[in-house]
Enzyme design. Structure first.
Site, mmCIF file in Angstrom:
data_model
loop_
_atom_site.group_PDB
_atom_site.id
_atom_site.type_symbol
_atom_site.label_atom_id
_atom_site.label_comp_id
_atom_site.label_asym_id
_atom_site.label_seq_id
_atom_site.Cartn_x
_atom_site.Cartn_y
_atom_site.Cartn_z
ATOM 1 N NE ARG F 97 -2.854 1.583 -0.278
ATOM 2 C CZ ARG F 97 -3.556 1.017 -2.191
ATOM 3 N NH1 ARG F 97 -3.775 0.139 -2.340
ATOM 4 N NH2 ARG F 97 -2.644 1.955 -3.280
ATOM 5 C CE LYS F 132 -1.725 27.899 -5.275
ATOM 6 N NZ LYS F 132 -2.933 28.607 -6.011
ATOM 7 C CE LYS F 164 1.946 34.656 -5.317
ATOM 8 N NZ LYS F 164 1.832 33.516 -4.881
ATOM 9 C CD GLU F 194 0.657 37.860 -8.059
ATOM 10 O OE1 GLU F 194 1.376 36.464 -7.145
ATOM 11 O OE2 GLU F 194 -0.740 37.916 -7.244
ATOM 12 C CG ASP F 215 -2.300 36.511 -10.494
ATOM 13 O OD1 ASP F 215 -2.231 35.376 -10.731
ATOM 14 O OD2 ASP F 215 -3.361 37.310 -10.067
#
Lengths: 279, 279, 279, 279, 279, 279
Positions: F97, F132, F164, F194, F215
């Site tokens: 597994r 992410k 950002k 960004e 973006d």
């Protein structure tokens, strides 16, 4: 227990025993001195943990040769040579105490378990351990119980439902507790219920318990319990078991007897490591 | 032992006992249910480890209140409430077994040590432990020995020189071993030598040993040893000590008696946790 | 230090240096490119840590071949090839910096220690280190001191009693401090006392100190101390030692000189790794 | 570096220094004795690591009060009290050495860095560190460089491309190496190239290097390099930098000077902890 | 999962995301800048993991204020503010990605589970997860399944017996496998058997299986199975379940439906963290 | 990722799946039973993680033979045997597994990445991942992206400056943010900015950004952006990318397209392990 986990445990033990250096051996024995040593039984018992001892020495020095003369589960008597070690003397001496600390304890558990197992021979009763294990050593101690012929009770709080007196003190009654449990796990996990008397026993049966533990009951109560249950569900006896009374309990017809002292109050078996003098 | 180290040990023990969840309590008791519980002595003893128990519960749930009623070193009797817990029921139940597993073992060691200490009262003899401790628990077990009135022998292979039979099997004689050790550590560390008979005792004295351990000698030999040494260096007796023979040994005039079973074969003290029923 | 402990330290160092990937080598060199590389001395010194360097490369890639040309304790000169590496180029480059970071520091300590040892040759004085080691590297740094010919002072707070000025600020006087210590450890551990002047020296002698450290005393005071003590107990000098004044101190007749800078302010030895151009 | 990571490092250091117990302080000072202590500068410097020292003491005993009198980056002189501690004496003494071992090293780095920074004041040159840091301490050491006014070169092999002589030995020429790197990272990461002479410098410029490191070049060569590059890309000088020659190098018009010894061969600043005598 | 275990996991994640420093935020935002930020839903879903997000920020900076606006199990829609953060800007930015990485995944699992749970509403069927969880995140993912209204299948190989096709390939037939299992665990653990057709189903029933899993059967076969079993033991359906076919399967009268994709192929829910502009 | 790091991750996963024992296999299969098993593709895909699977089995039992039939990066179709295992049956079943949990996820990422890569073939556009990633698995997941033909965006907050929207909310404008960053890192690290619209794009260009991320812009805005930038600096597109719209975006002339779902919402590839029945 994977090898990695065991190595981690062993390394913790080694760090405890040798936080810096072995200032005796490293100062008086030359680094390349080679010895042969016996791991020697000083009293009889059932062996458990010989591979743990082996891994202790491998963690210290992979070049040591460790030859098992007995394997886990074997019965040994006083004077038996359990294993033979060959290699760097300093490596042997650094591992001696930690290896023995594991081996003596695990053999102590296997030996004690086996005494109980022998007592109930022929009755079909299985000897169970408990969760009263030494912090950090549970898997090894439960392994030693199996080596001695015992069967493991649950390994942890995560793998079986056991409703005990403390739960009942909160929930109020057995039926409600069992019902709640079934609702959440949906018949997927065994539910054991600890009962203190025959009324609770009946309630547990009706509630649909899968196993019932008779806690600290007298022999005569246990006999009555067996009659009530009629083999429909397994019964476990727990509390105040010793080598003197276990046979009588086993003969009542119960299925399991669980014994805390297998892991909380065993006696280490006397085993030593002896360097062989060169001749 | 820093708090962090102890927390690590406790978390290992908790992971062992609750690898996933407590599937009994978490399924049948509501998350915000509050309880009061007693930690209760089921037999008498000397308490050790009450702060370890406290930290177990703090690791699980810092919001639990833990009120100590006894402190380490206190004598308690059957029925005494050692501590009181208040807070989330599930948190109490999750910590119960691990807290007791520590507390029962450490109190077992303190209680046994104290019995030996009581036996030698008035003789000036000090009770020592050994390195025969449970892997992972050495600092706690040696702490429990001190709580019981004992004195710690060396903590590890790193903090004192102890020349034993296995060293002598290699080096050949005591004088040479002591000489080598002194050469390397330059009089900076105590050197203890284990001897098996009076000839070796004399050799060790001449070699300049700081302490001498009489290993497995008879009472009459020990008496002769005391006469030979005349208080010039401390003497330690080791091997086959029990509660029956220790007084006789202590009266020979030796300084220390070391006892492996303090940590390798003690009996856990019976202590339980009981949730109080709401009234 | 077991291999496992060292591996853990090395892996921490590797993770620091390569938290993700080696984005230079892995992007511009093909994975199966093979190289030969020399570990090269760019200045003279005493080698220490060559096995640590070896294990660094093994942790990255067990298939690398590492051939030692010098061993720990050897004297090397500028231009000497200390070891030769063969195997995957990317593996060699990934280990380069971490291996050198260990090797340069440990050789720096061994080299500096050896300079002090050479200065006191013939006087019988032993050079000691202190606990002023780099966090995480104590065992390796104390090992490098031994490689350089020094002797280790205590490894930690757990293995010897050393009563210093801060203790005396609290206890009040030396006699009381020594007495308390003896009471607790019962003559089982050496007691060293740090003294600032001759009055304290005499007090320490009378109190039964096993070793006395003369802290920051002038040469003339040290000479007086030696006369007072008359060889009855070992004397250690500490504070403001350098390569210029050590010989004079050594000739006063003391037994030990301890030097913090061996581990707190050494200079890394210049050692580099050079990939051999293919011809 | 999160607090947790730092705590892990500190706990490793504490375990090294107190593997079992502090057998001096714990045996001679009563557990509830309270003291006040100063952390005292014994020579001048730039402070770095005062919060690390604080966390050391918190790891041992969260009830200790630690009052900072100076903060990281502050200049202090001999005799300054850097911080004041109040609380359990034994806790203070257990943390003393480890706290100072961090504080003295980090302040040593900040102080040395600052000396270089002062030398190049007015030239616009930035002082860089290298990856020649102590295994396990990189983040702290690079932090100390910033405290001293330096700028960090890459933190690891993962965060910038730096093509060095060893890469060129394999790839053959600079153009090819830069081209490969750009192909893989697609202009997303800065590419620095180490060059040994002016030919290589020109090749690196043409290949599109973002930064060029002049390795071990003479002052006159460096001046020529500055003329060739005409400010189009930043230049870094590396190799054999000391406090005597750095000003001359800085005046050539380069942008960065990187100095290995900031972290590989600094001197610990003399800082001590002194318990205040009760009056 | 104790808080300590979760902290360990979170710290691993933080180390991955910030191996050295946050070189953007730490370089352009001043250390003492304070912000307020919203954790904002960009699509609808069921919340899971809000406390994990909270602990992420606490691990970075215990002084941050984190106010939950929704709690685990709550349904949220696009535009909802799930939580509000206040404190040091740099701390908020350092935790942003890791907190969201947990929160988006766990909410993804809870949301998907809930969709299946809604589909079978009224049928009495329970939705189960599997062991097909992300390495390292099993406890969290299985928690998210419960949050979404699902029930956990076994947590690990240690807590239930499940005899699958691979076991049968070895043992040969179901009866023998079940018999062996019962012999070893003595009726103490539930035994589930995976069957591929109705013949195996009957064999499993006769062998005394506690639960039977119908693997990859057609709807018509499942219906026949339900008729055969007649409610005597629970039935679990497994294999190729999706939102389109689950209702039909649920209506056959089985008890459980287990779905691997709940944890192996879920979609992260879009959630972001937005610093509020100062007005 | 060194082998040691990977082993640590794997051991965490194994401990999760086998906290105590595999109570099915260990109870019904004899310890020395030997099997052969296939790792079998149940659907097509791009393989990633075959060596991780191999190491899983080695961690459990180094004596297992694992023969790779495909290697990472290979395209496989339904029915292909990816690897063959031979050795102790219990060892194979214990690793099944966990090995598949890694293999199915990593192949899922590689397969999804490859689909995007195929879509943009011929346009010169590079497919990027994001941060992410699954907590604990970043290095493996980013590796799988490379296997699928993608390019890694920054590995962590430590290796590139990316300004950002949240940064701009604090700093106020792009010019100031870029200026601050340059001041601190002195042109040594790439600075990506960004931008949400064309005004910000122009500001970022003027400020000296090294890369600009567009973006969530529309196709027509992206086209305008490409015209404005004229190839002077690389452009990255981010936000709402799927297999349907990527080709259109790629044809606008941008350089990079970054896609969060490569690691946050991929589908595990169906791969199973099948023990071969003995014939």
């Amino acid at each position: 227990m994977t090898d990695k986990e065991l190595e981690l445990l062993i390394n913790t033990a080694l760090k405890e025993d040798i936080p810096q250096r072995d200032i005796t051996s490293e100062n008086i024995i030359s680094e390349d001195h080679i010895s042969k040593a016996n791991i020697l039984a000083k009293e009889e018992g059932i062996l458990a943990g010989i591979d743990v001892a082996l891994i202790v020495f491998q963690c210290i020095d992979p070049s040591l040769h460790f030859t098992k003369k007995f394997k886990d589960g074997d019965k040994f008597k006083k004077g038996d040579i359990l294993a033979v070690l060959e290699g760097k003397t300093i490596s042997i001496l650094k591992g001696e105490r930690v290896a023995l600390n594991f081996l003596q304890r695990l053999s102590g558990i296997a030996t004690l378990t086996n005494k109980f197992v022998e007592k109930v021979k022929g009755t079909g009763v299985k000897i169970l351990d408990t969760r009263k294990t030494t912090p950090g050593l549970r898997k090894l101690e439960k392994y030693a119980v199996r080596v001695g012929g015992g069967v493991n009770h649950r390994m942890s709080l995560s793998d079986m439902i056991l409703i005990k007196d403390n739960h009942l003190a909160i929930i109020g009654n057995i039926s409600k507790a069992v019902e709640k449990a079934k609702e959440k796990v949906g018949d997927r996990v065994k539910i054991e219920v600890e009962v203190k008397n025959l009324e609770e026993l009946k309630e547990a049966m009706e509630a649909g318990a899968d196993i019932i533990m008779l806690d600290n009951m007298s022999i005569s109560e246990i006999k009555k319990a067996v009659k009530i249950v009629k083999g429909k569900i397994p019964l476990e006896v727990s509390g105040k078991i010793d080598l003197d009374n276990i046979k009588k309990i086993a003969r009542t017809g119960v299925d399991f007897i669980s014994i805390g002292k297998l892991t909380h109050s065993y006696k280490s078996i006397d085993i030593s490591l002896e360097i062989l003098k060169e001749s």
